[in-house]
Design a protein around this motif. Structure first.
Motif, PDB file in Angstrom:
ATOM      1  N   ARG A  70       3.776  92.746   4.219  1.00 18.84           N
ATOM      2  CA  ARG A  70       2.492  93.380   2.841  1.00 18.84           C
ATOM      3  C   ARG A  70       1.364  93.036   3.192  1.00 18.84           C
ATOM      4  O   ARG A  70       1.396  91.384   4.879  1.00 18.84           O
ATOM      5  CB  ARG A  70       3.412  92.234   1.743  1.00 18.84           C
ATOM      6  CG  ARG A  70       4.099  92.333   1.341  1.00 18.84           C
ATOM      7  CD  ARG A  70       4.478  91.536   0.274  1.00 18.84           C
ATOM      8  NE  ARG A  70       3.471  91.463  -0.454  1.00 18.84           N
ATOM      9  CZ  ARG A  70       3.686  90.955  -1.853  1.00 18.84           C
ATOM     10  NH1 ARG A  70       4.502  90.572  -2.122  1.00 18.84           N
ATOM     11  NH2 ARG A  70       2.387  90.688  -2.966  1.00 18.84           N
ATOM     12  N   PRO A  71       0.135  92.416   3.068  1.00 16.24           N
ATOM     13  CA  PRO A  71      -0.812  92.913   3.328  1.00 16.24           C
ATOM     14  C   PRO A  71      -0.903  91.244   3.149  1.00 16.24           C
ATOM     15  O   PRO A  71      -0.890  90.904   2.258  1.00 16.24           O
ATOM     16  CB  PRO A  71      -2.836  94.160   3.139  1.00 16.24           C
ATOM     17  CG  PRO A  71      -1.567  94.475   2.393  1.00 16.24           C
ATOM     18  CD  PRO A  71      -0.023  94.251   2.366  1.00 16.24           C
ATOM     19  N   ASP A  97       1.062  87.931  -7.304  1.00 13.55           N
ATOM     20  CA  ASP A  97       1.337  88.673  -6.582  1.00 13.55           C
ATOM     21  C   ASP A  97       1.418  89.259  -5.482  1.00 13.55           C
ATOM     22  O   ASP A  97       2.339  90.033  -5.103  1.00 13.55           O
ATOM     23  CB  ASP A  97       0.872  90.839  -8.020  1.00 13.55           C
ATOM     24  CG  ASP A  97       1.700  89.514  -9.316  1.00 13.55           C
ATOM     25  OD1 ASP A  97       2.785  89.438  -9.450  1.00 13.55           O
ATOM     26  OD2 ASP A  97       0.309  90.293  -9.812  1.00 13.55           O
ATOM     27  N   HIS A  98       0.513  88.566  -4.467  1.00 17.78           N
ATOM     28  CA  HIS A  98      -0.071  88.811  -3.165  1.00 17.78           C
ATOM     29  C   HIS A  98       0.140  87.668  -2.573  1.00 17.78           C
ATOM     30  O   HIS A  98       0.592  86.850  -3.306  1.00 17.78           O
ATOM     31  CB  HIS A  98      -1.505  89.789  -3.319  1.00 17.78           C
ATOM     32  CG  HIS A  98      -1.721  91.011  -3.859  1.00 17.78           C
ATOM     33  ND1 HIS A  98      -1.983  91.444  -5.496  1.00 17.78           N
ATOM     34  CD2 HIS A  98      -1.003  92.205  -3.389  1.00 17.78           C
ATOM     35  CE1 HIS A  98      -1.391  92.406  -5.776  1.00 17.78           C
ATOM     36  NE2 HIS A  98      -1.422  93.177  -4.635  1.00 17.78           N
ATOM     37  N   THR A  99       0.155  88.316  -0.993  1.00 16.54           N
ATOM     38  CA  THR A  99       0.303  86.458  -0.121  1.00 16.54           C
ATOM     39  C   THR A  99      -0.942  86.184   0.153  1.00 16.54           C
ATOM     40  O   THR A  99      -2.212  87.613   0.042  1.00 16.54           O
ATOM     41  CB  THR A  99       1.217  87.748   1.426  1.00 16.54           C
ATOM     42  OG1 THR A  99       1.876  87.873   0.412  1.00 16.54           O
ATOM     43  CG2 THR A  99       1.330  85.896   1.526  1.00 16.54           C
ATOM     44  N   ILE A 148      -8.488  91.029   4.610  1.00 13.05           N
ATOM     45  CA  ILE A 148      -7.163  91.726   4.351  1.00 13.05           C
ATOM     46  C   ILE A 148      -6.729  91.322   5.623  1.00 13.05           C
ATOM     47  O   ILE A 148      -7.235  92.303   6.830  1.00 13.05           O
ATOM     48  CB  ILE A 148      -7.357  93.045   3.796  1.00 13.05           C
ATOM     49  CG1 ILE A 148      -8.400  92.649   2.526  1.00 13.05           C
ATOM     50  CG2 ILE A 148      -6.311  93.523   3.053  1.00 13.05           C
ATOM     51  CD1 ILE A 148      -7.972  91.602   1.598  1.00 13.05           C
ATOM     52  N   VAL A 149      -5.763  90.913   5.803  1.00 13.53           N
ATOM     53  CA  VAL A 149      -4.699  91.209   7.185  1.00 13.53           C
ATOM     54  C   VAL A 149      -3.587  92.121   7.751  1.00 13.53           C
ATOM     55  O   VAL A 149      -2.723  91.514   6.569  1.00 13.53           O
ATOM     56  CB  VAL A 149      -4.262  89.789   7.883  1.00 13.53           C
ATOM     57  CG1 VAL A 149      -3.995  89.683   9.243  1.00 13.53           C
ATOM     58  CG2 VAL A 149      -5.646  88.769   8.509  1.00 13.53           C
ATOM     59  N   ARG A 150      -3.736  93.080   8.299  1.00  9.42           N
ATOM     60  CA  ARG A 150      -2.514  93.530   7.768  1.00  9.42           C
ATOM     61  C   ARG A 150      -1.503  94.213   9.751  1.00  9.42           C
ATOM     62  O   ARG A 150      -2.791  94.405  10.092  1.00  9.42           O
ATOM     63  CB  ARG A 150      -3.082  94.793   7.530  1.00  9.42           C
ATOM     64  CG  ARG A 150      -1.277  95.805   6.979  1.00  9.42           C
ATOM     65  CD  ARG A 150      -0.581  95.462   6.100  1.00  9.42           C
ATOM     66  NE  ARG A 150       0.385  96.255   5.699  1.00  9.42           N
ATOM     67  CZ  ARG A 150       1.536  96.696   5.975  1.00  9.42           C
ATOM     68  NH1 ARG A 150       1.921  95.170   7.119  1.00  9.42           N
ATOM     69  NH2 ARG A 150       3.001  96.994   5.532  1.00  9.42           N
ATOM     70  N   LYS A 151      -0.644  93.310   9.689  1.00 11.63           N
ATOM     71  CA  LYS A 151      -0.218  93.728  10.868  1.00 11.63           C
ATOM     72  C   LYS A 151      -0.595  92.879  11.670  1.00 11.63           C
ATOM     73  O   LYS A 151      -0.315  93.177  12.746  1.00 11.63           O
ATOM     74  CB  LYS A 151       0.069  94.915  11.538  1.00 11.63           C
ATOM     75  CG  LYS A 151       1.451  95.613  10.156  1.00 11.63           C
ATOM     76  CD  LYS A 151       1.916  96.824  11.150  1.00 11.63           C
ATOM     77  CE  LYS A 151       2.740  97.803   9.972  1.00 11.63           C
ATOM     78  NZ  LYS A 151       4.034  97.225   9.874  1.00 11.63           N
ATOM     79  N   TRP A 173      -5.385  99.323  -0.507  1.00 11.63           N
ATOM     80  CA  TRP A 173      -5.750 100.109   0.574  1.00 11.63           C
ATOM     81  C   TRP A 173      -4.953  99.336   2.347  1.00 11.63           C
ATOM     82  O   TRP A 173      -4.834 100.586   2.704  1.00 11.63           O
ATOM     83  CB  TRP A 173      -6.857 100.004   0.524  1.00 11.63           C
ATOM     84  CG  TRP A 173      -7.601 100.883   2.138  1.00 11.63           C
ATOM     85  CD1 TRP A 173      -7.601 101.047   3.174  1.00 11.63           C
ATOM     86  CD2 TRP A 173      -7.843 102.643   1.407  1.00 11.63           C
ATOM     87  NE1 TRP A 173      -8.040 102.279   3.804  1.00 11.63           N
ATOM     88  CE2 TRP A 173      -8.086 103.404   2.977  1.00 11.63           C
ATOM     89  CE3 TRP A 173      -7.523 103.621   0.548  1.00 11.63           C
ATOM     90  CZ2 TRP A 173      -8.459 104.309   2.832  1.00 11.63           C
ATOM     91  CZ3 TRP A 173      -7.871 105.010   0.381  1.00 11.63           C
ATOM     92  CH2 TRP A 173      -8.195 105.403   1.675  1.00 11.63           C
ATOM     93  N   ALA A 174      -5.197  98.618   2.672  1.00 12.68           N
ATOM     94  CA  ALA A 174      -4.131  97.876   3.481  1.00 12.68           C
ATOM     95  C   ALA A 174      -2.500  97.789   3.575  1.00 12.68           C
ATOM     96  O   ALA A 174      -2.100  97.920   4.272  1.00 12.68           O
ATOM     97  CB  ALA A 174      -4.461  96.063   3.500  1.00 12.68           C
ATOM     98  N   SER A 175      -1.817  98.630   2.019  1.00 10.37           N
ATOM     99  CA  SER A 175      -0.097  98.307   1.957  1.00 10.37           C
ATOM    100  C   SER A 175       0.049  99.794   2.884  1.00 10.37           C
ATOM    101  O   SER A 175      -0.344 100.704   2.851  1.00 10.37           O
ATOM    102  CB  SER A 175      -0.543  99.087   0.536  1.00 10.37           C
ATOM    103  OG  SER A 175      -0.934  97.193  -0.216  1.00 10.37           O
TER     104      SER A 175
END
Length: 175
Positions: A70-71, A97-99, A148-151, A173-175
């Motif tokens: 998850r982002p 609800d988010h990291t 926002i960090v993703r992967k 959007w990053a999900s």
């Protein structure tokens, strides 16, 4: 003056007002976009800085691992930052609800920062950056800054005040 001419006059005033609002919104969007681009020019585009991070509770933070599924919202802020006082409640709400990983810049020693968090009722994890070294590694030039960090890659970056829907949409959007 007849009723129809009064209606026409009223309609012209409303259209003029709407035109002014549209110009203001457009101008605000352009200035915000340019400001973000200017302030984020030193933020790494590829990969994250290889800098060890530990929360106030002693947990090691690995953003690459955290962001695989998850982002992750990475929030750079400070106890002395006036705008952060407006953004921090939104970050705290999103942390339910988010990291979220936050980095407190030049905000004092760990005990002082923990007291601040407790007094404000914030529950998001905090990495203390008392000398701003981590912020420099990330190229952070202003607070608040939000990545926002993703992967393991920065997918979104913003500086300054932001709205709850804006942050939520960036995460979505990053999900």
């Amino acid at each position: 003056m007849s009723a129809s001419s009064e209606q026409a006059s009223s309609r012209r005033r409303w259209l003029g007002w709407l035109r002014q609002v549209a110009v203001f919104v457009l101008l605000f969007a352009v200035v915000s976009t340019l400001s973000n681009a200017w302030r984020s020019r030193s933020v790494p585009e590829q990969g994250l800085p290889d800098w060890p991070m530990h929360t106030l509770t002693g947990e090691t933070v690995d953003l690459v691992a955290l962001s695989e599924e998850r982002p992750v919202l990475v929030y750079f802020w400070a106890t002395w930052c006036g705008v952060c006082k407006l953004v921090s409640p939104t970050v705290d709400w999103l942390a339910e609800d988010h990291t979220v990983v936050s980095v407190a810049l030049t905000s004092g020693e760990n005990r002082r920062l923990a007291r601040f968090m407790s007094a404000k009722g914030y529950d998001f994890p905090v990495v203390n950056d008392p000398r701003g070294e981590l912020a420099r590694a990330w190229g952070i030039a202003a607070t608040p800054s939000i990545a926002i960090v993703r992967k393991g890659e920065i997918s979104s970056f913003t500086v300054g005040i932001t709205t709850p829907p804006g942050l939520w949409l960036r995460l979505w959007w990053a999900s």
